[in-house]
Design an enzyme around this catalytic site. Structure first.
Site, PDB file in Angstrom:
ATOM      1  N   GLU A 172       1.618  19.119 -29.343  1.00 23.13           N
ATOM      2  CA  GLU A 172       1.931  20.483 -28.908  1.00 23.13           C
ATOM      3  C   GLU A 172       1.308  20.651 -27.528  1.00 23.13           C
ATOM      4  OE1 GLU A 172       1.147  25.185 -30.009  1.00 23.13           O
ATOM      5  OE2 GLU A 172      -0.477  23.734 -29.999  1.00 23.13           O
ATOM      6  N   ASP A 180      -1.376  18.494 -39.766  1.00 20.53           N
ATOM      7  CA  ASP A 180      -1.706  19.136 -38.508  1.00 20.53           C
ATOM      8  C   ASP A 180      -3.089  18.629 -38.109  1.00 20.53           C
ATOM      9  OD1 ASP A 180      -1.714  21.117 -36.389  1.00 20.53           O
ATOM     10  OD2 ASP A 180      -0.363  22.295 -37.669  1.00 20.53           O
ATOM     11  N   HIS A 223       5.936  28.371 -36.242  1.00 22.26           N
ATOM     12  CA  HIS A 223       5.072  29.410 -36.807  1.00 22.26           C
ATOM     13  C   HIS A 223       4.400  30.275 -35.741  1.00 22.26           C
ATOM     14  CE1 HIS A 223       2.376  26.329 -35.541  1.00 22.26           C
ATOM     15  NE2 HIS A 223       1.337  27.098 -35.766  1.00 22.26           N
ATOM     16  N   ASP A 224       4.571  29.920 -34.470  1.00 24.64           N
ATOM     17  CA  ASP A 224       3.979  30.706 -33.386  1.00 24.64           C
ATOM     18  C   ASP A 224       5.020  31.504 -32.614  1.00 24.64           C
ATOM     19  OD1 ASP A 224       1.444  29.633 -33.825  1.00 24.64           O
ATOM     20  OD2 ASP A 224       1.814  27.954 -32.464  1.00 24.64           O
TER      21      ASP A 224
HETATM   22  C1  GLC Z   1      -1.676  26.163 -31.829  1.00 25.04           C
HETATM   23  C2  GLC Z   1      -1.151  26.616 -33.165  1.00 25.04           C
HETATM   24  C3  GLC Z   1      -1.434  28.077 -33.337  1.00 25.04           C
HETATM   25  C4  GLC Z   1      -2.922  28.284 -33.284  1.00 25.04           C
HETATM   26  C5  GLC Z   1      -3.537  27.668 -32.035  1.00 25.04           C
HETATM   27  C6  GLC Z   1      -5.012  27.536 -32.173  1.00 25.04           C
HETATM   28  O1  GLC Z   1      -1.020  26.757 -30.776  1.00 25.04           O
HETATM   29  O2  GLC Z   1       0.190  26.305 -33.293  1.00 25.04           O
HETATM   30  O3  GLC Z   1      -0.912  28.585 -34.523  1.00 25.04           O
HETATM   31  O4  GLC Z   1      -3.220  29.644 -33.337  1.00 25.04           O
HETATM   32  O5  GLC Z   1      -3.049  26.388 -31.758  1.00 25.04           O
HETATM   33  O6  GLC Z   1      -5.327  26.532 -33.107  1.00 25.04           O
END
Ligand code: GLC
Ligand code: CA
Length: 566
Positions: A257, A98, A329-330
């Protein structure tokens, strides 16, 4: 579309804290992952994304990084990481990390130095601004609630920007020195043998540098910070530079993302000139959303789901390949989120997974999806760890919901739904840990677990395995990976059907998105039933049954892939 090595592959996201704990401290770790590589290989996985494992105070579960070159002790040592990379390589599995570079942790040494000397070199690694008439510089609300501005500790009229939690200060990408630091760090990991990265919240790295107020969108007088993204131009210049200087020399796999991007700019993100290899297709996940908060979210209907997927594929499939997900995971668990309550069965779970794997795109599974894990049952807000859920709970209370209603409303969306321990077997704590898990497991682990499903031919797990195998088969692989996706009967209620027209083979995918049966008249001759969620996998590959000549009777939630090659 230009062909890429990863197009025919399958990917899997690991949330390391909850995947497998090897030493009984209740937290999943690298050795735990290592021990499950054969499981992933058997499932048909080629590419694994591991959510952050860097050193972190865990305010946002590792998405707040205090040292990009160190692993958090909870996950293991650098030797464990090297071993994991080597073991994965033996199995032809690529590992991607990540990349969280929109922000770091307030415990990172850069931020500590910025506090010491805001006007020195490290002050320029962040967005530090003076207050406006003794107040914050502008009215943007952070994604996790409250202002994006917080006082720089020890300085009266200086504020720093954070789009997420206050412990996650945003990095200043306008500063070339910061950018070089990031690229150096990326190359360091790629040198180690990591195959690439998933780029976290990456669209946010470009800010609207005017830092001005926008009209308020809630009673708190603030507006979502995502507003400013509409005016922030030029993110591609940063991303192209990062690609040239860091990813390209290593042939790295990158997946972004991206939520708020301009649709007409898709070409700049994926495909031949894109700055990433792929991006996640979040189209279905945006459905039902509300600017007011999670408490106001609407349940997604089957027709909305279908329309969102079709629209997204229509606009993207000629440009490049996006990645298909039903959860991460979100997000809540896909089967709890997209299937009507009370109708979540092994058949409907398989149907949803089947649709995801048959749509154009890289199938990107999330741990536990392959066994049909469902949302957690929360009975008290103190069972929630997630920072974002706690904020949304408060938003719901502030809006006037009772504690009970607020809990119910946020429980549906809570990010902790997907973060409960992976359910390996029916032993205590689902076989995830010999100790006490950091987050309580889902009670249903006694019924829903890998061990129970492993040998059972009609299980969700067997279905996923068989579907991923199909994707790689000589016979149908080309149609599934590259065939054009063309909707069929898209006005039919609670029904989702489409063709995948490949060079050699033509497939018709049918899903009866409701519990009642339905008759369907397929125009073409059916050569073979390639997949069927109502039959065990060894029975796939049959000829068309005679009775179907009169019209095919689909059972509730039946999912079929038919070979209708002319
Ligand atoms: C992304 C991640 C999430 C996190 C956010 C801030 O959306 O997937 O889990 O809280 O970024 O890093
Ligand atoms: Ca552990």
């Amino acid at each position: 579309m230009e062909k890429k090595w990863w197009h025919g592959k399958a990917a899997y996201q690991i949330y390391p804290k909850s995947f497998c704990d090897s030493n009984g401290d209740g937290i999943g770790d690298l050795q735990g992952i290592c021990g499950k590589l054969d499981y992933l290989k058997d499932l048909g996985i080629d590419l694994v994304w591991i959510s952050p494992i860097y050193q972190s105070p865990f305010v946002d579960q590792g998405y707040d990084i205090s040292d990009y070159y160190a692993l958090d002790k909870a996950f293991g040592t650098m030797e464990d990481m090297d071993r994991l990379l080597a073991e994965a390589k033996k199995r032809d599995i690529r590992i991607i990390m990540d990349l969280v570079v929109n922000h770091c942790s307030d415990q990172h040494e850069w931020f500590k130095k910025a506090i010491e000397d805001p006007y020195g070199p490290y002050g320029k690694y962040f967005y530090i601004l003076e207050g406006r008439d003794g107040k914050v510089p502008c009215n943007w609300r952070s994604y996790f609630g409250g202002s994006v501005w917080d006082k720089l500790p020890g300085h009266d009229n200086l504020y720093y920007l954070h789009m997420f939690a206050k412990e996650q200060p945003d990095l200043n990408w306008e500063n070339p020195l910061l950018r070089e630091e990031i690229y150096r760090m990326i190359r360091w990991w790629l040198e180690k043998g990591v195959a690439g990265f998933r780029l976290d919240a990456i669209i946010n790295i470009k800010k609207d540098l005017r830092f001005k107020d926008f009209p308020a969108d809630r009673e708190d007088g603030m507006c979502s910070c995502s507003q400013m993204l509409k005016y922030a131009k030029g993110v591609h210049e940063f991303l192209q530079e990062m690609k040239e200087k860091a990813f390209k020399p290593y042939g790295a796999f990158t997946i972004g993302e991206l939520f708020d991007f301009r649709k007409e700019e898709l070409k700049r993100y994926i495909g031949t000139e894109g700055c990433f290899e792929s991006i996640f297709d979040f189209a279905p996940h945006l459905l039902g959303g509300s600017g007011k908060g999670w408490y106001d979210r609407k349940k997604v209907t089957p027709d909305q789901y279908r329309d969102a997927v079709f629209a997204s594929k229509a606009f993207s499939q000629d440009t490049g390949m996006m990645a298909n997900i039903i959860e991460n995971h979100d997000e809540p668990r896909g089967v709890s989120h997209y299937l009507p309550e009370g109708e979540v069965t092994e058949e409907s779970k398989k149907m949803l997974g089947g649709l995801m794997m048959m749509a154009v795109g890289l199938p990107f599974l999330y741990q536990g999806q392959e066994i049909g894990m469902t949302n957690q049952t929360f009975t008290d807000i103190c069972q929630v760890e997630d920072i974002s859920t706690l904020d949304e709970y408060q938003v719901a209370l502030d809006h006037g919901l009772s504690r009970e209603e607020a809990l119910k409303a946020v429980a549906r969306m809570s990010r902790d739904n997907a973060r409960t321990p992976m359910q390996w077997d029916d032993s205590p704590h689902a076989g995830f840990t010999a100790g006490k898990p950091w987050l309580k497991e889902n009670e249903n682990y006694r019924e829903v677990n890998v061990k129970e499903q492993e040998g059972r031919e009609d299980s969700v797990l067997s279905f996923y395995r068989a579907m991923l195998k199909l994707r790689k088969s000589v016979e149908y692989g080309e149609a599934i990976v590259y065939g054009k996706q063309i909707p069929w009967m898209e006005k039919e209620k609670e029904f989702m059907a489409f063709y995948r027209k490949g060079e050699k083979r033509q497939l018709l995918v049918l899903a009866n998105f409701r519990k009642e049966e339905r008759k369907v008249q397929v125009k073409e001759e059916i050569r073979r039933i390639v997949a069927d969620n109502c039959r065990k996998v060894s029975a796939w590959g049959m000829e068309e049954p005679k009775e179907w000549k009169e019209g095919l009777l689909l059972k509730g939630y039946q999912f079929l892939v038919l070979d209708v090659t002319p």
